[in-house]
Structures are given as structure tokens and as C-alpha cells.
Design a protein around this motif. Structure first.
Motif, short mmCIF file in Angstrom:
data_model
loop_
_atom_site.label_atom_id
_atom_site.label_comp_id
_atom_site.label_asym_id
_atom_site.label_seq_id
_atom_site.Cartn_x
_atom_site.Cartn_y
_atom_site.Cartn_z
N ARG A 1 22.38 -24.86 -44.40
CA ARG A 1 23.19 -23.64 -44.35
C ARG A 1 24.51 -23.86 -43.62
O ARG A 1 25.29 -22.92 -43.45
N ASP B 1 29.14 -18.97 -37.61
CA ASP B 1 29.43 -17.59 -37.97
C ASP B 1 28.92 -16.65 -36.87
O ASP B 1 28.03 -17.03 -36.10
N SER C 1 34.89 -23.36 -44.25
CA SER C 1 34.93 -22.09 -44.96
C SER C 1 33.87 -21.16 -44.38
O SER C 1 32.85 -21.62 -43.85
N SER C 2 34.16 -19.84 -44.48
CA SER C 2 33.21 -18.84 -43.99
C SER C 2 33.51 -17.50 -44.64
O SER C 2 34.69 -17.12 -44.79
N SER C 3 32.46 -16.81 -45.02
CA SER C 3 32.65 -15.48 -45.59
C SER C 3 33.09 -14.47 -44.54
O SER C 3 33.53 -13.37 -44.86
N TYR C 4 33.00 -14.86 -43.27
CA TYR C 4 33.41 -13.97 -42.18
C TYR C 4 34.89 -14.13 -41.82
O TYR C 4 35.43 -13.36 -41.04
N TYR C 5 35.53 -15.17 -42.37
CA TYR C 5 36.91 -15.44 -41.97
C TYR C 5 37.87 -14.51 -42.71
O TYR C 5 37.88 -14.42 -43.93
N ASP C 6 38.71 -13.84 -41.93
CA ASP C 6 39.73 -12.94 -42.47
C ASP C 6 41.09 -13.45 -42.00
O ASP C 6 41.45 -13.29 -40.82
#
Length: 466
Positions: A82, A94, A153-158
């Protein structure tokens, strides 16, 4: 052990060719990735460290004085699919996985963690036992070798979040630099290593250590410890190991044993001290001396390779006259070795005119080992021929080579390892296929006889030529 580790390449025994090969690959303005092959305890890790120190001093290389040497063991590299953790390549923590150190968890900011590949930027990443790494992790490492950087990469990164620190933005946008030279070491054979990894690396082979090499390692360690010992000590130790590390361990154990038994006196290691340490450790001699002066009927010494080490095959044969006879061979032997028996039968019939169907023949490899490949063919032919004709075979000579139906001796693999095994077994001569002679890379302390046909083999190995 750290104290006794070689501090210069001059102290590394028996690996002159490997040292030159590594230095030549690191001395270039465009140094290569390298995989080091060889048995354990012969100096692969130490050679890599010392060669890098030399390379840093050369103006032709891209390395500099502060270039890092990052060392890691492939057997202990852990990672999470993961990508929660990956100490080698780096990972993103994350907010939900940030654990006890939750610097950015409350604000929902993912935190990239740099891996060893980034710490090795501009230098060397050394992975010991690289063949034991997880295959998926190896493939991820290949991607880094190509890109020379690690992407996060991360889906939490804005990227529009003003609370994200600049260094985190930079890591997500540009990745982390990872331009390094990979050096991997392994005790596995090349066929067991990831082909994609091998294609990106130069390959260097370390040689097995001879008894004389082990003795020199013991003498060098004794000088560092500033101790005196019986003249027989290096010879005794060399009988029980082929690993430089193990040889030093035995000497260090004997040193401690002598210090304990002769407290207050200047330490002196006797052969009895060493033998007592060997006995307590329940060590057994690594090599057995097989060679004998007198000849024997039906017994031949073949040669085999296991990993990077050569060894002796004791092949024996007996023959009894009988109508409608049969041939029996070890059930555990490989199919190619069994084929060699039938090839031998045809060759013997052509040489002598004898039909082996008039004999009950039993061929045995002592120890019942599985002979992988046809390289014992010539030895099996000599054993059967000797059993049928009653001619004695020299017991100070070993043979390797495939036998063809026409009696030709065909090339085999691992010829240097086999020569080394013959030397360790006390042989005076070794017979090898003529087509392999160019592969012999140094002057061994044994007579090497290249042959093309079985007739040439018989001229050498029988007391009387057929």
C-alpha cells in the motif's frame, strides 16, 4: 571482526581479477551498475567499499569526497504494497497512516518520506544478497534506475492548499533525486537473478578461495592481532573452511581461548588451541583428499559444480560377463547422466569391439548425487571401459567433459570451478575439453590437459593405453 576487516585492497586475498574489474567499471566518467557473484565470505562487500574509496580519489569519476556509500541487506528490506512504508525507495505517509508522529495529520497533509535511494544520490547504493529481494520491489527499483528519481503520489495531496509546505510541494511535483550507482552482491547463480536487473548491470565474478588463500588470510589476521602461533595453525584452519570470514572467526576463537587459558601471559596460539576450538564447534574438514598414487580398476574421479564451488564425483563401475546383460545406474542421477552411460556403451564398442550386452554392468556415483548435465560422460566411459578390460585408472587425475557417440569430448560449463575442486581434492592432473581451454583464466597449481577425443583421455588416464 571489524578490526580484522581489510583496510585496503592489498589486504584482500585471492580476488585480484575481481578488484580490477570493479575498479575499471567505477573509474569511468560513466560508472556502471554492477552485480557481484561469488560464494560467501570471499570479500564481495569489503571489495565494493574499498573500490569506492579509490574511485572517489580519481578525477575521471563523477564521485566526490563526500559521496555516500549506502549499504543495505536485501534479505531484510521490508515494504508495504500500500506504499505505507518503503525504506528503500521512499513512501508517502498519508494523514490516516502517519502513526505516532502526526506532524501533518490534523491538517490532512500527506508527508513524503525519503528512501535509501535518495540518500545514495551521487554515490553508491550497495545491496547485499540482492537476489533475495522481493521481485516486485526489484521491479520498482528498476524504474528508479531508469528515471534517476523517485516520484510520490497521494490522493490526499492538494497542490492548491496553502498549508502544504514548499518542500512537500516540490517532492510531489518534481520527485526526489536518486542518481546513484547500484552494486548488488549475491551468492546465487546468474540464472537465478532477475533478467531485467542483470541486463542493466555489469557482472563481476569472485573466485572461491584456495587453501593457500585461507592460510594467507590467517597470517594477515595474526599480524593485525599481533600474536604468534604454531606454524601448523594456518594449514589446520584451511582444512575446515573456504570462507575468509570463517577462517578469521576460527583464529579469533582460538585467540580468545588462548587468552583465557594463559591469563597474565603473552598470548600464543598453539595447534592444540585451534583443534580444541574446531572440536568444540563440531567443524568437519571442508575438503577431502581423494588422490592416490596407485591405480584402481573401474574407479574414476569426475568433476561437478554446485553454485560457485567445484567438487569431486567418485564414479565406480563393475562388470560381469553374462549373456543378455544389463546396465544399472543410480536412480537418483539425472537423465542426461544416464544418457551418458548409453553413449559410453557405443563408444566402448567402437573402441574395443566388445559388445557390452554380454556384460552385467553397474555404474555408481558414490553418495548417490544427482548429476545435472552430461559433463560426467567422459569419466563414466573410462570407468566402464576399465571395468570391462581390467585396466587400471590413475587416481591422481580428474576428468570433465561430455562424450559424443563419435568419441569426441565436448565442452562443459564451470571449468574453472571444477579445476579448483580438483586442486582441493589433491589431484595432480585435470583433463578438460580442448574447447574450454580459453576459459581458464589463471595459472593453476595443477597440470591441465586439454583433449578432443576419448583416445586422448585414455592415453593420459590409463596405466596402459588401449
Amino acid at each position: 571482526m571489524e578490526y580484522l576487516r581489510p583496510s585496503s585492497v592489498k589486504e584482500i586475498v585471492g580476488q585480484e581479477r575481481a578488484i580490477k574489474a570493479i575498479l575499471s567499471k567505477l573509474a569511468s566518467p560513466y560508472p556502471q551498475h554492477i552485480i557481484l557473484y561469488g560464494p560467501p565470505g570471499v570479500g564481495k562487500t569489503t571489495t565494493a567499499r574499498l573500490a569506492f574509496e579509490i574511485a572517489k580519489m580519481l578525477k575521471s569519476t563523477p564521485f566526490y569526497e563526500e559521496s555516500p556509500f549506502v549499504e543495505v541487506d536485501g534479505t531484510t528490506l521490508r515494504w508495504d504494497p500500500r506504499e505505507i512504508t518503503n525504506p528503500l525507495l521512499g513512501s508517502v505517509h498519508d494523514p490516516i497512516y502517519q502513526g505516532s508522529k502526526r506532524d501533518f495529520a490534523e491538517s490532512g497533509i500527506p508527508e513524503p518520506k525519503l528512501g535509501l535511494v535518495t540518500k545514495a544520490h551521487g554515490g553508491i547504493l550497495f545491496i547485499d544478497e540482492i537476489g533475495e529481494m522481493d521481485p516486485i520491489l526489484q521491479n520498482k527499483l528498476l524504474k528508479v534506475l531508469e528515471d534517476k528519481r523517485v516520484e510520490f503520489s497521494s490522493s490526499y495531496y492538494d497542490p492548491d492548499d496553502e498549508n502544504v509546505p514548499e518542500y512537500i510541494k516540490k517532492l510531489f511535483d518534481e520527485g526526489a533525486p536518486a542518481d546513484f550507482v547500484l552494486i548488488g552482491a549475491t551468492t546465487k547463480s546468474p540464472e537465478e537473478i532477475n533478467p531485467a536487473l542483470r541486463s542493466r548491470c555489469a557482472e563481476v565474478y569472485f573466485e572461491p578461495l584456495s587453501k593457500k588463500d585461507i592460510q594467507n588470510i590467517v597470517l594477515n589476521a595474526a599480524k593485525k592481532l599481533k600474536i604468534k602461533m604454531d606454524a601448523e595453525v594456518p594449514e589446520i584452519i584451511s582444512q575446515y573452511t573456504i570462507e575468509g570470514r570463517k577462517a578469521v572467526n576460527i583464529l579469533a576463537d582460538a585467540y580468545g581461548y588462548a587468552l583465557y587459558n594463559r591469563r597474565g601471559k603473552r598470548p600464543y596460539i598453539t595447534k592444540d588451541d585451534v583443534l580444541e576450538v574446531i572440536n568444540l564447534a563440531k567443524l568437519v574438514p571442508y575438503y577431502k583428499t581423494y588422490a592416490k598414487e596407485e591405480g584402481e580398476i573401474g574407479k574414476v574421479f569426475g568433476l561437478a559444480v554446485s553454485g560457485f564451488l567445484g567438487s569431486i564425483l567418485e564414479i565406480e563401475a563393475v562388470a560381469f560377463e553374462k549373456e543378455d546383460g544389463s546396465v544399472r545406474f543410480n536412480d537418483t542421477a539425472g537423465t542426461m547422466a544416464k544418457d551418458s552411460v548409453f553413449n559410453a556403451a557405443s563408444v566402448i564398442r567402437r573402441l574395443t569391439g566388445l559388445d557390452i550386452s554380454n556384460y552385467d554392468i553397474h555404474v555408481n556415483i558414490i553418495g548417490g548425487g544427482n548429476v545435472d548435465g552430461p559433463s560426467a560422460g567422459a569419466a563414466i566411459t573410462v570407468a566402464i571401459l576399465s571395468a570391462i578390460t581390467g585396466k587400471k585408472v590413475r587416481q591422481d587425475t580428474a576428468i570433465t567433459g561430455e562424450i559424443s557417440l563419435l568419441g569426441e569430448i565436448k565442452p562443459v560449463g564451470g571449468v574453472n570451478e571444477k579445476i579448483h575442486g580438483a586442486i582441493q581434492a589433491g589431484m595432480k592432473k585435470v583433463i578438460i575439453p580442448k574447447e574450454n581451454i580459453d576459459e581458464v583464466y589463471k595459472d593453476y597449481e595443477i597440470e591441465i590437459i586439454p583433449v578432443s577425443t576419448i583416445d586422448e583421455v585414455l592415453d593420459v588416464i590409463l596405466w596402459e593405453a588401449v
